[in-house]
Scaffold this motif. Structure first.
Motif, short mmCIF file in Angstrom:
data_model
loop_
_atom_site.label_atom_id
_atom_site.label_comp_id
_atom_site.label_asym_id
_atom_site.label_seq_id
_atom_site.Cartn_x
_atom_site.Cartn_y
_atom_site.Cartn_z
N LEU A 1 0.81 -1.21 0.00
CA LEU A 1 0.00 0.00 0.00
C LEU A 1 0.85 1.27 0.00
CD1 LEU A 1 -2.81 -1.01 2.52
CD2 LEU A 1 -2.94 -0.91 0.04
N GLY A 2 2.15 1.13 -0.06
CA GLY A 2 3.00 2.32 -0.04
C GLY A 2 2.83 3.15 -1.30
N TYR A 3 3.01 4.46 -1.16
CA TYR A 3 2.93 5.31 -2.34
C TYR A 3 4.25 5.21 -3.12
CZ TYR A 3 5.05 8.58 1.04
OH TYR A 3 5.82 9.16 2.00
N PRO A 4 4.27 5.62 -4.39
CA PRO A 4 5.45 5.40 -5.24
C PRO A 4 6.46 6.54 -5.13
CG PRO A 4 3.66 6.28 -6.54
CD PRO A 4 3.11 6.11 -5.16
N PRO A 5 7.70 6.28 -5.52
CA PRO A 5 8.73 7.33 -5.49
C PRO A 5 8.39 8.55 -6.33
CG PRO A 5 9.74 5.17 -5.72
CD PRO A 5 8.26 4.96 -5.87
N HIS A 6 7.66 8.36 -7.43
CA HIS A 6 7.37 9.53 -8.25
C HIS A 6 6.45 10.51 -7.56
CE1 HIS A 6 4.31 6.54 -9.76
NE2 HIS A 6 3.51 7.59 -9.64
N LEU A 7 5.66 10.07 -6.58
CA LEU A 7 4.87 11.01 -5.79
C LEU A 7 5.81 11.91 -4.98
CD1 LEU A 7 1.68 10.49 -3.71
CD2 LEU A 7 3.68 11.45 -2.60
N VAL A 8 6.86 11.32 -4.41
CA VAL A 8 7.81 12.12 -3.63
C VAL A 8 8.48 13.15 -4.52
CG1 VAL A 8 9.86 12.02 -2.16
CG2 VAL A 8 8.16 10.18 -2.06
N ARG A 9 8.92 12.73 -5.69
CA ARG A 9 9.56 13.68 -6.60
C ARG A 9 8.62 14.81 -6.97
NH1 ARG A 9 11.52 8.79 -8.90
NH2 ARG A 9 9.97 8.84 -10.58
N GLU A 10 7.36 14.46 -7.24
CA GLU A 10 6.38 15.46 -7.64
C GLU A 10 6.16 16.48 -6.53
OE1 GLU A 10 1.58 15.64 -8.64
OE2 GLU A 10 2.73 13.83 -9.11
N TYR A 11 6.04 16.01 -5.29
CA TYR A 11 5.72 16.96 -4.22
C TYR A 11 6.96 17.68 -3.69
CZ TYR A 11 0.81 16.29 -4.40
OH TYR A 11 -0.49 16.32 -4.85
N LEU A 12 8.13 17.15 -3.85
CA LEU A 12 9.32 17.94 -3.57
C LEU A 12 9.34 19.16 -4.47
CD1 LEU A 12 12.09 15.20 -3.14
CD2 LEU A 12 11.22 16.74 -1.36
N HIS A 13 8.96 18.97 -5.72
CA HIS A 13 8.91 20.08 -6.67
C HIS A 13 7.77 21.04 -6.34
CE1 HIS A 13 9.09 22.27 -10.45
NE2 HIS A 13 7.81 22.01 -10.64
N ARG A 14 6.60 20.50 -6.08
CA ARG A 14 5.43 21.35 -5.87
C ARG A 14 5.48 22.10 -4.55
NH1 ARG A 14 0.14 18.14 -7.85
NH2 ARG A 14 -0.76 20.17 -7.34
N LEU A 15 6.19 21.57 -3.58
CA LEU A 15 6.34 22.26 -2.30
C LEU A 15 7.54 23.21 -2.29
CD1 LEU A 15 5.58 19.34 0.20
CD2 LEU A 15 4.00 21.05 -0.71
N ASN A 16 8.17 23.36 -3.45
CA ASN A 16 9.33 24.26 -3.58
C ASN A 16 10.45 23.89 -2.60
OD1 ASN A 16 8.12 25.92 -5.62
ND2 ASN A 16 6.91 26.91 -4.01
N ALA A 17 10.69 22.60 -2.44
CA ALA A 17 11.74 22.15 -1.55
C ALA A 17 13.11 22.54 -2.10
CB ALA A 17 11.66 20.63 -1.37
#
Length: 503
Positions: free
Chosen positions: A53-69
Motif C-alpha cells: 500500500l505504499g505510495y510510489p517514489p514519483h509522488l515524492v519527486r512530484e511533491y518535492l517540486h510542488r512544495l518548492n523544496a
C-alpha cells in the motif's frame, strides 16, 4: 485583523468547496494501478522491500517540486516512514532526511536502504560464509540446499560441496529450529502463512546470518534481503490490498532467492555510488511513536514533510508485516506485539486499549464527533454487537485525536514556512459510513495552528466491500511565518503550549 472565528469560517468554506464524495469518478483499473505502481526506473533500492500500500517514489519527486523544496535549506521528514520511500527518494534528489516509524521492520528497512556506504566486498565475503553455513544446517535437518528440479544456485555450486566442511558441520550442530522459533513464538504467525519446508530454510538462513556475520550493518543488510524472500518466495501470502493466504507451497528455493537478492541489492548500491556525488546527504532514522516524536528534540528544523499515516479502517498494520517480523526475531512475545500496537496510531479496533484518551483532543471538532456518532448509530440500527464493532466509533475519535497529537508534536519541530504533504484516503470500513479523512484532518491541523494550502486528489481506489471508488488525497499544510505584529491570541499561540507539552 482577521479574528480566529473568521479564520475558522474561511477554512470551513474552503473545505466545503473541495470534492469529497465517496462515489467520485475514478480512473480505469489500468490507470489506477499505473498511478501507484513502482516504475521500472525506481526499482533500485525502493524494490528491496516494499509495503503493497505504499505510495510510489514519483509522488515524492512530484511533491518535492510542488512544495518548492530546496536541498540547500530543507530537511525532509517522514514520521510514518514505512519502507522508506520518502527518505530514499528525497536523498536520491540530494536532500538530507529524517525518518521515524514505530514498527521495527520498517526501521530495519529504512536503516538498510539508507546504508549506501556499506562495504560491498565485506558483504560478499559474509554472503559466502552465510550460504555455506545455511547449507550445512539444512543438511543437518535432512533438506537438500536446492529443492528437486530447481537449479537457480548454479553460480554457487562450489558452495554446495563446501557445505560439509568440518567447521560448518560443527556450528550447524547448534542449529535447532525449535529453539530459534519456539511454539510460543510461532503462534504469533497467522495460520497458513508459511509451510514447513520453506520455514526450515528461512530459519537456517537466519541462524547462519546470526552466527557468521559479526558487523551489525551487514547483518541488517542480509536480514532485509531475507525479509524480501520471506514475503515474495517463502511465504504463502498475497496482498490485495489486505494480506491473505495463498495455496500452500510445499517447498521453495529460499537459498537461491536469498543469494540473488543480496547480489541485486549490492548491484544497486554500486549504481548509486556511480551516479551520486559524495558525500551523500545526511540521514537520521528513529523508532518512535508518531504521536509524540520524542526522538526529534536534537534534530535540525524540518522544512518539508511527505508522509502517509495509517487510515481509519479495520486494517491491522502489524498483521501485514507479522510473518517477517516474527521470523527475523523482531517480535518474539505477545507482550512485544502488544507494546508495538500501543505505540501505533489508533487506526483500527485491534490496537485500541482501555486507557486510551487521544479522543479528548478532538472533542470540540464537530465534524469528527458527528461521524463517530453516525458510526455508533449505524451499529445500533444494524444490531451489531461484537466487541470490535462496538469500538468502531471510538476508533474514529482516537484516530483523529492521535493525529492531533502528532501534528501538535511536529509543529515546534518545523521551521517557519515549512510545508507538509499528507497522503490519506477516504474510508468506509465502519458500517459504510463515509469518512473524508483529508478534510477532517484539515480541520484538525487548523486547530493545531497550521495553514491549509490545499487538498489535492492523488488517485481513487476501489473499496473491497462497497465496490465504490474512494478518494486518496494529498493534504498540503504550512506552518505560518509569524511576524512581530502577530497577535498572541492567534490559534497558533493558543495551541503552542499543548504542542510543547505533547513533545
Amino acid at each position: 485583523m482577521i479574528s480566529p472565528a473568521q479564520t475558522k469560517a474561511i477554512l470551513m468554506r474552503k473545505i466545503e468547496t473541495m470534492p469529497h464524495s465517496s462515489t467520485i469518478a475514478g480512473p480505469s483499473a489500468a490507470e489506477y494501478v499505473a498511478k501507484n505502481q513502482l516504475q521500472p526506473a525506481d526499482e533500485p533500492i525502493h524494490g528491496w522491500y516494499r509495503f503493497i500500500l505504499g505510495y510510489p517514489p514519483h509522488l515524492v519527486r512530484e511533491y518535492l517540486h510542488r512544495l518548492n523544496a530546496d536541498a540547500e535549506r530543507d530537511w525532509v521528514f517522514d514520521p510514518f516512514c514505512g519502507t522508506a520511500t520518502t527518505p530514499v527518494e528525497a536523498r536520491l534528489q540530494g536532500f538530507p532526511t529524517i525518518s521515524s516509524d514505530a514498527n521495527p521492520v520498517a526501521l530495519l528497512a529504512t536503516r538498510v536502504k539508507m546504508a549506501w556506504d556499506i562495504d560491498v566486498a565485506a558483504v560478499l565475503r559474509c554472503l559466502d560464509d552465510t550460504l555455506e553455513l545455511a547449507i550445512a544446517c539444512l543438511r543437518r535437518v535432512g533438506l537438500q540446499p536446492i529443492p528437486d528440479g530447481n537449479h537457480q544456485l548454479d553460480l554457487f555450486t562450489p558452495l554446495l560441496s563446501k557445505g560439509n566442511a568440518i567447521a560448518d558441520r560443527h556450528i550447524a550442530e547448534q542449529f535447532h529450529p525449535d529453539e530459534i522459533l519456539p511454539s510460543s513464538v510461532a503462534t504469533l504467525i497467522p495460520k497458513g502463512f508459511i509451510s514447513p519446508k520453506p520455514l526450515l530454510r528461512v530459519l537456517a538462513i537466519r541462524f547462519a546470518i546470526e552466527q557468521a556475520v559479526a558487523e551489525d550493518c551487514i547483518r541488517d543488510f542480509m536480514r532485509l534481503a531475507l525479509a524480501h524472500v520471506i514475503v515474495t518466495k517463502a511465504g504463502n501470502i498475497g496482498f490485495g490490498p489486505e494480506i491473505y493466504c495463498l495455496p500452500p507451497r510445499e517447498d521453495a528455493d529460499v537459498i537461491g532467492a536469498f543469494a540473488s537478492t543480496v547480489e541485486r541489492m549490492l548491484a544497486d548500491i554500486q549504481t548509486i555510488r556511480k551516479n551520486r556525488p559524495l558525500p551523500f546527504p545526511p540521514a537520521y532514522m528513529y523508532q518512535d511513536d508518531a504521536r509524540s516524536l520524542s526522538r526529534l528534540d536534537h534534530c535540525p528544523p524540518i522544512g518539508i514533510v511527505i508522509t502517509s499515516p495509517p487510515y481509519p479502517n479495520e486494517k491491522d498494520y502489524t498483521r501485514s508485516t507479522r510473518l517477517e517480523s516474527v521470523l527475523l526475531g523482531l517480535i518474539q512475545t505477545k507482550q512485544e506485539l502488544r507494546a508495538l500496537k500501543a505505540n501505533l496510531l489508533r487506526s483500527n479496533s485491534r490496537n485500541v486499549f482501555a486507557g486510551d484518551n487521544d479522543d479528548v483532543y478532538i472533542k470540540d471538532i464537530p465534524a469528527i464527533v458527528r461521524i463517530a456518532e453516525e458510526v455508533e448509530e449505524r451499529r445500533l440500527a444494524l444490531g451489531k454487537t461484537s466487541g470490535f464493532e462496538r469500538l468502531y466509533h471510538r476508533v474514529v475519535r482516537l484516530y483523529f485525536g492521535g493525529m492531533y497529537r502528532h501534528l501538535a508534536a511536529l509543529f515546534p519541530k518545523l521551521r517557519p514556512g515549512a510545508r507538509c504533504a499528507y497522503v490519506v484516503g477516504d474510508q468506509m470500513s465502519f458500517f459504510r459510513v463515509h469518512i473524508p479523512t483529508a478534510h477532517l484532518l484539515a480541520d484538525v491541523a487548523h486547530s493545531v495552528g497550521y495553514e491549509l494550502e490545499g487538498i489535492e486528489l492523488w488517485r481513487t481506489r476501489r473499496a473491497t466491500v462497497t465496490r465504490q471508488n474512494l478518494a486518496e488525497h494529498v493534504l498540503i499544510l504550512r506552518k505560518p511565518i509569524m511576524n512581530r505584529n502577530a497577535t498572541k491570541h492567534s490559534r497558533y499561540y493558543l495551541h503552542l503550549p499543548l504542542a510543547q507539552k505533547l513533545t
